[in-house]
Design a protein around this motif. Sequence first.
Motif, mmCIF file in Angstrom:
data_model
loop_
_atom_site.group_PDB
_atom_site.id
_atom_site.type_symbol
_atom_site.label_atom_id
_atom_site.label_comp_id
_atom_site.label_asym_id
_atom_site.label_seq_id
_atom_site.Cartn_x
_atom_site.Cartn_y
_atom_site.Cartn_z
ATOM 1 N N ALA A 51 7.474 9.139 0.678
ATOM 2 C CA ALA A 51 7.525 7.913 1.475
ATOM 3 C C ALA A 51 7.574 6.694 0.551
ATOM 4 O O ALA A 51 7.143 6.752 -0.599
ATOM 5 C CB ALA A 51 6.314 7.831 2.395
ATOM 6 N N TYR A 52 8.094 5.593 1.104
ATOM 7 C CA TYR A 52 8.182 4.314 0.394
ATOM 8 C C TYR A 52 7.320 3.293 1.121
ATOM 9 O O TYR A 52 7.305 3.263 2.352
ATOM 10 C CB TYR A 52 9.624 3.791 0.378
ATOM 11 C CG TYR A 52 10.583 4.712 -0.296
ATOM 12 C CD1 TYR A 52 10.775 4.653 -1.666
ATOM 13 C CD2 TYR A 52 11.299 5.659 0.431
ATOM 14 C CE1 TYR A 52 11.659 5.507 -2.306
ATOM 15 C CE2 TYR A 52 12.179 6.524 -0.196
ATOM 16 C CZ TYR A 52 12.351 6.443 -1.555
ATOM 17 O OH TYR A 52 13.213 7.294 -2.182
ATOM 18 N N GLN A 53 6.654 2.428 0.358
ATOM 19 C CA GLN A 53 5.877 1.375 0.994
ATOM 20 C C GLN A 53 6.816 0.253 1.421
ATOM 21 O O GLN A 53 7.636 -0.231 0.645
ATOM 22 C CB GLN A 53 4.807 0.826 0.065
ATOM 23 C CG GLN A 53 3.881 -0.143 0.779
ATOM 24 C CD GLN A 53 2.695 -0.558 -0.070
ATOM 25 O OE1 GLN A 53 2.742 -0.511 -1.287
ATOM 26 N NE2 GLN A 53 1.636 -0.963 0.599
ATOM 27 N N ASP A 54 6.671 -0.133 2.681
ATOM 28 C CA ASP A 54 7.444 -1.235 3.241
ATOM 29 C C ASP A 54 6.433 -2.173 3.902
ATOM 30 O O ASP A 54 5.975 -1.923 5.003
ATOM 31 C CB ASP A 54 8.445 -0.712 4.272
ATOM 32 C CG ASP A 54 9.338 -1.805 4.829
ATOM 33 O OD1 ASP A 54 9.431 -2.885 4.208
ATOM 34 O OD2 ASP A 54 9.934 -1.579 5.906
ATOM 35 N N GLY A 55 6.046 -3.209 3.166
ATOM 36 C CA GLY A 55 4.982 -4.091 3.648
ATOM 37 C C GLY A 55 3.659 -3.352 3.589
ATOM 38 O O GLY A 55 3.290 -2.798 2.567
ATOM 39 N N ALA A 56 2.977 -3.268 4.719
ATOM 40 C CA ALA A 56 1.672 -2.590 4.768
ATOM 41 C C ALA A 56 1.798 -1.112 5.125
ATOM 42 O O ALA A 56 0.812 -0.376 5.090
ATOM 43 C CB ALA A 56 0.766 -3.284 5.778
ATOM 44 N N ASN A 57 3.009 -0.667 5.480
ATOM 45 C CA ASN A 57 3.210 0.707 5.950
ATOM 46 C C ASN A 57 4.065 1.510 4.974
ATOM 47 O O ASN A 57 4.818 0.948 4.186
ATOM 48 C CB ASN A 57 3.899 0.696 7.317
ATOM 49 C CG ASN A 57 3.090 -0.045 8.348
ATOM 50 O OD1 ASN A 57 1.904 0.183 8.497
ATOM 51 N ND2 ASN A 57 3.732 -0.971 9.055
ATOM 52 N N PHE A 58 3.950 2.827 5.103
ATOM 53 C CA PHE A 58 4.827 3.735 4.364
ATOM 54 C C PHE A 58 5.839 4.302 5.342
ATOM 55 O O PHE A 58 5.490 4.705 6.456
ATOM 56 C CB PHE A 58 4.026 4.877 3.723
ATOM 57 C CG PHE A 58 3.340 4.487 2.449
ATOM 58 C CD1 PHE A 58 3.981 4.607 1.226
ATOM 59 C CD2 PHE A 58 2.049 3.984 2.471
ATOM 60 C CE1 PHE A 58 3.366 4.242 0.046
ATOM 61 C CE2 PHE A 58 1.410 3.624 1.293
ATOM 62 C CZ PHE A 58 2.075 3.746 0.079
ATOM 63 N N ILE A 59 7.111 4.318 4.920
ATOM 64 C CA ILE A 59 8.156 4.931 5.738
ATOM 65 C C ILE A 59 8.642 6.190 5.026
ATOM 66 O O ILE A 59 8.718 6.219 3.797
ATOM 67 C CB ILE A 59 9.319 3.946 6.001
ATOM 68 C CG1 ILE A 59 9.906 3.423 4.694
ATOM 69 C CG2 ILE A 59 8.876 2.790 6.876
ATOM 70 C CD1 ILE A 59 11.171 2.605 4.860
ATOM 71 N N PRO A 60 8.945 7.241 5.781
ATOM 72 C CA PRO A 60 9.361 8.504 5.157
ATOM 73 C C PRO A 60 10.617 8.354 4.307
ATOM 74 O O PRO A 60 11.532 7.601 4.655
ATOM 75 C CB PRO A 60 9.623 9.428 6.343
ATOM 76 C CG PRO A 60 8.878 8.814 7.480
ATOM 77 C CD PRO A 60 8.871 7.333 7.230
#
Length: 148
Positions: A51-60
């Motif tokens: 996953a990659y961090q995008d802001g405060a969240n991780f996206i797969p």
Amino acid sequence: MKSRCAMNKIGKTIVALCACVFMVACSTTEASEDDPAVILSTIAGHWNVTAYQDGANFIPATNPEYYDFTQGGDFMHVYEHTADLIDTTTGRYTYDRDNQTIHVEEPRGWNLDIAVQFVSETSGEYQAIFNVKGRTPAQSKIVRVKRR
């Protein structure tokens, strides 16, 4: 007098042998602490990006990407944009076990510094977060990884 002299020689020989044994034991211990297999053992392996961090969240992660760290200090990062476009970076790395940081020396100077945060270890598989700092913003990212 002769027996006292012989006892002195035996005593000195025993002391000398003990000193030699002690020195060998100490140098063996010091060598194992500097052994790369020990220092690199926690980080060496094949780490798949999940996953990659995008802001405060991780996206797969949707594209294959991984980091390889060998016991011998070799590094490889592979990112597959498409089947025809694959970015590969190689180099040498050092791992600071106390600070949980990796420094990668890349031959062209595109060096990386990676802060490692171990998240969990389940059934022999480590999971971590790599905070990758490159020399350009495009190289820098925060990713979740899993060692296989």
